[in-house]
Scaffold this motif. Sequence first.
Motif, PDB file in Angstrom:
ATOM      1  N   VAL A 104     -26.829 -12.561 -41.957  1.00  0.00           N
ATOM      2  CA  VAL A 104     -26.701 -11.545 -43.000  1.00  0.00           C
ATOM      3  C   VAL A 104     -28.013 -11.441 -43.751  1.00  0.00           C
ATOM      4  CG1 VAL A 104     -25.477 -10.821 -45.072  1.00  0.00           C
ATOM      5  CG2 VAL A 104     -24.236 -11.998 -43.241  1.00  0.00           C
ATOM      6  N   SER A 105     -28.576 -10.248 -43.790  1.00  0.00           N
ATOM      7  CA  SER A 105     -29.765  -9.968 -44.589  1.00  0.00           C
ATOM      8  C   SER A 105     -29.345  -8.976 -45.685  1.00  0.00           C
ATOM      9  CB  SER A 105     -30.888  -9.430 -43.696  1.00  0.00           C
ATOM     10  OG  SER A 105     -32.073  -9.239 -44.444  1.00  0.00           O
ATOM     11  N   ALA A 106     -30.125  -7.945 -45.943  1.00  0.00           N
ATOM     12  CA  ALA A 106     -29.765  -6.955 -46.961  1.00  0.00           C
ATOM     13  C   ALA A 106     -30.447  -5.628 -46.660  1.00  0.00           C
ATOM     14  CB  ALA A 106     -30.156  -7.433 -48.357  1.00  0.00           C
ATOM     15  N   GLY A 107     -29.777  -4.542 -47.011  1.00  0.00           N
ATOM     16  CA  GLY A 107     -30.297  -3.207 -46.746  1.00  0.00           C
ATOM     17  C   GLY A 107     -31.720  -2.975 -47.224  1.00  0.00           C
ATOM     18  N   PRO A 108     -32.080  -3.382 -48.459  1.00  0.00           N
ATOM     19  CA  PRO A 108     -33.427  -3.118 -48.953  1.00  0.00           C
ATOM     20  C   PRO A 108     -34.540  -3.829 -48.195  1.00  0.00           C
ATOM     21  CG  PRO A 108     -31.930  -3.492 -50.781  1.00  0.00           C
ATOM     22  CD  PRO A 108     -31.188  -3.860 -49.536  1.00  0.00           C
TER      23      PRO A 108
END
Length: 210
Positions: A104-108
């Motif tokens: 899991v990373s992040a959209g930004p």
Amino acid sequence: MKLTVFGATGGIGREIVRQALDAGHEVTAVVRDPGRLSVTGARLQVFSDDLADPASLRPAVAGRDVVLSGLGARSRKDAGVAARLTRTVLGAMEAEGVRRLLVVSAGPVGPQPEGNGLLDRAALGIVSAVLKGVYADLAEMEAELARSATDWTAVRPPRLQNKPVTGVYRTVVGGFPAGGRFIGRADVAHAMLAMAGDPGTVKQGVGVAY
């Protein structure tokens, strides 16, 4: 499949474990405190470890088909844990010859869609400034993945919500869904399990949102 899940007591990790068991997979859940894992099942093995040493994690990943990770900072003060802990996981996987990894990373952290309006761009700028350290940590984690020998996928959600799984969301390989502002943790878990067997997501960041 035989799966190992890191961060199994977190919102996304717990959902990965639950949905994987419901789908009939064998799951090894790696946790610091087994008492915090509320999911149970006949095909579930709980492995307790503090993720400090790759050698101690080797039994947890040995012979696994896929490793999935929900590891990451739970607040701004935790910035740095995603890259550090993922580095340990990579060491164990490479020692055991296990290749498939989803995190899991992040959209930004990834590229933004050109179609985003002024409001979306402004909101992203504010969030990125407030969570600068967290996103820098995730960017370093993704760099570690790119340097590794694994067949990795970085799943990049926007703001997370506690909602039941729907299975209805948008994904963009190498980008992010235009106007995507939210997604439930359960649907991030659903997407990760769906991507586990998708060769089109290997060595890619994948944006996911409603």
